[in-house]
Design a protein around this motif. Structure first.
Motif: not given
Lengths: 701, 701
Positions: A491-512
């Motif tokens: 958000r600080e980088q004014k981006r509208g979405a996470l990149s795939f790698s960020e999203a994948a890391n987020v999902m890993l936290e939830y076991g996906i």
């Protein structure tokens, strides 16, 4: 957790004070009058002339007396504690009345219109009242409501006419006009009420509060609600689920269509949500949903009058073969079924009936059946222990309708049966049906409505008897922190979405898991990849539809080809990172997402991916929080259950693994309620031991 | 063709003689009696005491007089022509009565039970009667029926009590008991009848005959039928389709479930068919299908009382916002819709209504609306030309219910509107609703039933206004000969199915292509194949599930591999022929079959092949005969329409080609009604110009 505390507080509040609101020992009418047609006049008369035995105070500075009764200039002038004040003065005076009266009154019912339903000015009035109520621990019903009626204490604190029969149905409505129509109809049906409550704009006291109160109300056996919007969906469901364990809640929920939603917002200012989600939500809370006004009424009558089916096996007796056939039809796609009688029973029935009778279920007593055949068969049915018994009758020339009604009544009472009647006709059945209703036997005008209502009643009883563990969601602080940092950073980088790698890391936290992947830049270092083929994609939140924009290169077979590919991507999307993943073999594509529902908050949507989603509508909804076990149960009974059951000789896919993934997304949804969009499309699942893999993940922030 | 002639003959017969059967100028009661409770007594009294003005003859050899009326020993003893004889004597005497009476009587109604519904003995009695009727050109209604009532001439020739009000509803029922119940209810609803006919076992005069008669009956506006089985499905549909163009047919068809079908066969001995096919069949004939008894009644009332919606755009006015929301909901998934009012109209409405009213559709007149608001808005609606108008009312304290009912009635009559009312309540609305019904305004107890019924009425009017060309199937004699030779030949060889090559040749006659193929034997000559890869399969009707038994070898890439494959197949299946086909690339797999329905005969089933068929139930049914144009219309509105519409940017598949294939199968089904089973699975279709190809064809003989 804060929310949990709040709920507990509400629950306590209910027990202490709603009793005084809805079953008061003293009541004040602010705006009482004697001018014909004025609301203040009608309500004062309703309270004083229909048998209410509590103390009544009339409040109106314009009068010293109204009739022979003293009239006070203000609430405080009464100088005694008053359980509830009914306010009928124009909207602009309401705040003043409450302020002035709150010393000796804690419960208010605001009949007056002119609040949020008229727009900004009215909404401001509500804000002020809410603040006042919160600060001073007041309960306010309404505004813009009809009031309430408590027939048990003969109190009609509303401007609807008359006093309904006292009974065990609590009726709660967002539409005052429907209360009037239904009470009028209820009289004909001999239906009795414990409470009739018009909730109006639900500014403060809402449906959930009232549900909690009615759950504890000893006079109430069944709660019927007409709702257009729901104020706080997740709290409502939580409360309803608890209440459903004790007594049935029947809801007629309006606002199914886009157009209806428009009509509502001009009506009470409530927000209506997507109807399919309402269905899922209600089912999850054990709520019986009525299809239309007639069904609503029929359900309330059935539950008010008789016990729930003791089991799912129904017996039907009839003096009309055709009506028996219609009853049999009605069991199609139902949870309840026509029972199979024992051989012994059939032999016994045959002894009591003419040879042309049918002793199979439905038992055909034939057109010339008198009361004796009904009696004999009903008595003999006892041994077969049906869940409920349906008695059908058409008035043949020789049919003693009243006598049969009396026999049915007495056998039902003697044998304590769950029983419903379907007497089909007009004038000829009138007295018989009257006798039935006076003796708590529900009568339906056709077999189908009867079977449908019994089925819904039975489903509720199953729900009430199942031990459901309350789903508490326990946030994982570490995980939450990691994820919120990732999102904050983007958000600080004014981006509208996470990149795939960020999203994948987020999902890993939830076991996906998203499988292995590498992030490279076209001109940077190349990853050392040993397993080919791979796919290379632009990893940028600016390029959401990668395939459309040539941001994806498939089937890269060796490092030479990879280098080519990276070069091409680098030219088309200068400066962007590239994601390299092993090419995954597609077996079954799943789509998973989070839909934000206006009423119930985040809803997990899952279904078949690819063209299936849109064309076959193979998608289901789940409302968090749910336990993994509960999720698995839903997955195994939902639209794509065939995957997890091993249909057509196929090896079953792993329901456990899939439920864990949904659980992960639920947790993510609850911990990150501020994200704007989420989907995994596709998730590849396998039935050969390979792990499920989230091939693409979009998290819009 | 022979069938066509027969129908024409029936049509003629109807005009000439059914008039005498159902509206006789003279009537005889065979088995007339004066013993209390006897059917012969009840019917004689019903005929003589309820106002029938025709000649009545009592027949019973046991009496010379019954009361003051002469009693004849036999029908022939009357020595005059009698339009119809009602027979109430025991089953074993019925044949004798008809034989004796047929000199001077051509129309009989057999009330007596004891025929096919009791088994073989009774069925034999029917056979004898049918033969007699055929030889002597008699019409026989029943046996095992209640009789009939013609309220227009005050004739109750049944053992149901009383005389229904005369009116425009013809009610035909397979269940006598339901007639009794519905007539009793109809009295309350002020519904009037032109005919009430109990058809019993439909031994000779059946539903189709009666439909034909009622189509011509000037008194009848709407035909309501309660049916359990249908005697001759295809004739019934043909007749119903014709009749539906003139007047609506509303059918309550029982026997939806397996269990219900059991109940029926013990009830009237009729065969019930698969319910999904009944739906399709009824729709194809413009029949309005009622869901249950209440809907059946509501539909008859609506159609009896008011005109069909003039167009699909409805207007709704209400004095209760909540009921308006429920009405709006009810339009979901309907053909009719809430109309959008013109800006001008909305401005005009606003001038007549308080500012809080809603002038959007549904128009909210508010709870304090008097008759003036209803009147003003109804008058103004005229200019907007709604298809129908729905007037909703709940009885608020100040609502002048009767006055509003009167206003609605007068505006409706003045402006010749299609209009329905939804007055919701009990005692308070009673007189208003009575006024509505006495003035031909249908009233519904809830908005949903009203909208549903109007929608069905509207769909019927669309059907009636569409020019549908009668589908005549013209057999192709050459083709029929070739095909029947192939089948005959296989039967002579005691084979249970055609081989693929035979089946492919059969299909070619109907314009369905299987692509190129070669039939070889393992040890015989090898085909000269230039295009590889190919597939080799055992071509034997003994090996139906080839893939399961290793009778298929795929992906043969050259002639060497082909030789190997043929050798292997020859070893596994010695002596069997082998089918060699080019490997066809799968794009979309379709499954096509013929289902034999007990009622409607051959039904074409088509849908997505592969796992889709079973899991997604993406299959539709079509009833032959149909024109190619009609088939195309159905294909484009059926479950797999997405293929032919080019969904998701895909190029559309060829609907024309596909419809031709279905047409071919329809022709095949009609010309070869004696085959035991048929399916094409899969049929490959393409959207890239390649021709559709029937990859596998099974014809069980």
């Amino acid at each position: 957790m804060a929310k949990g505390h709040l709920n507990f507080y509400c629950w306590m509040k209910t027990k202490n004070t709603y009793q005084k609101l809805f079953s008061p020992q003293s009541i004040a009418i602010v705006g009482a009058s004697n001018k014909k047609g004025k609301i203040g006049t009608i309500i004062a008369e309703n309270i004083s002339k229909l048998g209410y035995k509590g103390k009544t105070y009339l409040i109106n500075p314009a009068y010293k007396f109204l009739g022979f009764k003293r009239c006070y200039p203000s609430l405080s002038a009464v100088k005694k504690e008053i359980d509830v004040a009914i306010i009928c003065v124009p909207a602009k005076f309401v705040l003043g009345v409450v302020k002035e009266g709150m010393q000796n009154v804690k419960n208010f019912v605001i009949i007056s219109a002119g609040f949020s339903e008229i727009g900004a000015e009215g909404a401001k009035r509500e804000q002020e009242l809410i603040a006042l109520a919160k600060k001073n621990n007041l309960n306010i019903l309404g505004p813009n409501c009809l009031g309430f009626i408590n027939p048990i204490v003969n109190l009609n604190a509303s401007f609807a006419a008359g006093m309904p029969k006292a009974g065990n149905v609590a009726f709660v409505s967002q539409s005052g006009a429907l209360i009037v129509g239904l009470l009028d109809k209820a009289k004909e049906e001999h239906m009795g009420f414990s409470n009739v409550i018009s909730i109006g704009n639900q500014m403060q006291v809402d449906e959930a509060d009232i549900l909690e109160y009615l759950a504890e109300d000893k006079e109430t056996k069944v709660i019927g609600m007409y709702l257009e919007g729901i104020k706080d969906g997740s709290r409502f469901l939580k409360v309803a689920k608890k209440v459903s364990q004790k007594k049935p809640i029947v809801i007629l929920k309006a606002g199914k269509t886009e157009q209806a939603q428009k009509a509502i917002s001009s009506h009470t200012g409530a927000l209506a949500g997507s109807d399919e989600i309402v269905d899922v939500a209600f089912k999850s809370a054990g709520i019986i949903r009525a299809d239309n006004l007639d069904d609503f009424f029929a359900l309330l009558g059935l539950i008010s009058f008789t016990d729930a089916p003791k089991n799912g096996q129904m017996a039907v007796i009839t003096n009309a073969g055709g009506a028996g056939v219609l009853a049999t039809d009605a069991f199609k796609n139902k949870e309840i079924a026509l029972m199979e009688f024992s051989q012994k029973a059939k032999e016994n029935f045959a002894k009591q009936l003419p040879s042309e009778s049918s002793v199979h279920n439905p038992i055909d007593l034939l057109g010339d059946a008198g009361a004796d055949r009904y009696q004999n068969i009903l008595e003999m049915l006892k041994k077969e222990n049906p869940g409920s018994t349906i008695c059908i009758l058409t008035p043949q020339q020789q049919t003693p309708v009243e006598e049969i009604a009396k026999i049915i009544t007495s056998v039902k009472e003697k044998n304590k049966m769950s029983l419903a009647a379907v007497f089909i006709g007009g004038e000829r059945i009138k007295n018989g049906v009257l006798h039935l209703k006076q003796n708590n036997i529900p009568n339906f005008s056709n077999p189908e409505s009867c079977v449908r209502a019994l089925d819904q009643y039975y489903r509720w009883s199953i729900f009430a008897n199942e031990k459901t563990d309350e789903q508490k969601y326990a946030a994982n602080a570490d995980c939450k922190k990691i994820v919120s940092n990732i999102i904050k950073n983007a958000r600080e980088q004014k981006r509208g979405a996470l990149s795939f790698s960020e999203a994948a890391n987020v999902m890993l936290e939830y076991g996906i898991d998203s499988g292995s992947f590498w992030i490279v830049s076209a001109d940077g270092e190349k990853p050392e990849i040993k397993e080919f083929p791979v796919v290379a994609k632009i990893d940028s939140d600016k390029v959401l539809h990668k395939s459309d924009k040539q941001g994806v290169i498939l089937n890269i077979k060796n490092s030479g080809e990879l280098e080519e590919a990276l070069k091409a991507l680098g030219q088309n999307f200068p400066g962007e990172k590239v994601l390299v993943q092993p090419m995954q073999q597609k077996q079954v594509e799943i789509i998973l997402g989070i839909k934000k529902d206006d009423i119930f908050g985040p809803v997990i949507v899952y279904g078949l991916g690819g063209i299936y989603t849109e064309i076959f509508h193979m998608a289901d909804f789940l409302l968090p929080p749910m336990s993994e076990a509960e999720i698995k149960k839903q997955v195994l009974s939902g639209k794509i259950r065939f995957l997890f059951q091993g249909a057509r000789g196929q090896k079953a896919y792993d329901a456990e693994e899939f439920s864990k993934i949904i659980k992960g997304i639920m947790d993510f949804a609850l911990e990150n309620s501020d994200i704007d969009g989420f989907d995994i499309n596709p998730l590849f699942i396998y039935n050969d031991g390979r792990k499920a893999s989230a091939v693409d993940i979009k998290i819009i922030i």
